[in-house]
Design an enzyme around this catalytic site. Sequence first.
Site, short mmCIF file in Angstrom:
data_model
loop_
_atom_site.label_atom_id
_atom_site.label_comp_id
_atom_site.label_asym_id
_atom_site.label_seq_id
_atom_site.Cartn_x
_atom_site.Cartn_y
_atom_site.Cartn_z
CG ASP A 107 -1.97 1.00 1.25
OD1 ASP A 107 -1.93 1.90 0.40
OD2 ASP A 107 -2.84 0.96 2.14
CE LYS A 135 -4.93 -1.00 -1.15
NZ LYS A 135 -5.42 -0.47 0.13
P1 IMP Z 1 1.85 -0.45 3.85
O1 IMP Z 1 2.89 -0.32 4.92
O2 IMP Z 1 0.97 0.78 3.78
O3 IMP Z 1 2.41 -0.81 2.49
O4 IMP Z 1 0.84 -1.59 4.32
C1 IMP Z 1 1.18 -2.92 4.29
C2 IMP Z 1 0.26 -3.79 5.09
O5 IMP Z 1 -0.99 -3.13 5.40
C3 IMP Z 1 -0.12 -5.02 4.30
O6 IMP Z 1 0.81 -6.05 4.47
C4 IMP Z 1 -1.49 -5.35 4.85
O7 IMP Z 1 -1.38 -6.15 5.99
C5 IMP Z 1 -2.07 -4.00 5.21
N1 IMP Z 1 -2.96 -3.46 4.14
C6 IMP Z 1 -2.67 -2.47 3.26
N2 IMP Z 1 -3.70 -2.25 2.42
C7 IMP Z 1 -4.66 -3.14 2.78
C8 IMP Z 1 -5.97 -3.43 2.25
O8 IMP Z 1 -6.48 -2.83 1.27
N3 IMP Z 1 -6.64 -4.42 2.88
C9 IMP Z 1 -6.15 -5.13 3.92
N4 IMP Z 1 -4.93 -4.89 4.44
C10 IMP Z 1 -4.19 -3.91 3.87
#
Ligand code: IMP
Length: 186
Positions: A107, A135
Amino acid sequence: MGPEHVGTELAEVLIDEPTLTGRIQQLANSLAADYEGERVLFVGVLKGAVMFMADLARAMPCSVEMDFMSVSSYGYGTQSSGVVRIMKDLDIPLEGRHVVLVEDIIDSGLTLSWLLRTLSARHPASLEVCALLRKREALQVELDIKYVGFDIPNAFVVGYGLDYAERFRNLSVIATLDPANATTAG
Ligand code: IMP
C-alpha cells in the site's frame, strides 16, 4: 468462504479465483526460471500472506523452503501507521540465502521498505520481493519490486488472506470493502 457474501458489506469482487490461480502459476513459473538450480527461501509475512504463500509454494515445480515472520502494521484501522515492530521473527538464518519476501499487498510501501532494510542487514545472497497486490497510487516510497501479481486501484480490499479487523481472511476472492458498511464483528 465464497464470493456469494459480496453485496452486503463487501462492495464487489475485484479478482476471482481462476484469475488468482492463473496469475500465481505465472509468478511461480517466473520464479522457478529465475532461481533454477538455487536453494530458495520464501519468507512470508503473517498473517496476510499465508494463502498466497501456500498457493505460490505449491505452484512451484521445485522444492522451496518456507519461513514466516510477523510484524505489526495496521492494527484495527485501515490506515498505515508507519510504525513497524517484529512480533515473531524468522527461525532460519538468512545469511548467504536466496530470499524471496512474499507479501500480500503493498500500500504505502512503508512496511515493505522497513522489512527490506531489516532483512538486508542479515546478509542474504539475494533478496527479492514477490507481492500479490500493489496499490500503485498509494506508494509513498521508491521500491524495487521484481514480482507483482496485480496492480489494483487505491481501495481497501479483503479476502485471500487480507482482513478487515481479522474478518474475511478466508474469502476465496479479493473483494473491495466499504468500511462505512462493514462491522468489525463477524
Ligand atoms: P503499507 O505499509 O501501507 O504498504 O501496508 C502494508 C500492510 O498493510 C499489508 O501487508 C497489509 O497487511 C495491510 N494493508 C494495506 N492495504 C490493505 C488493504 O487494502 N486491505 C487489507 N490490508 C491492507
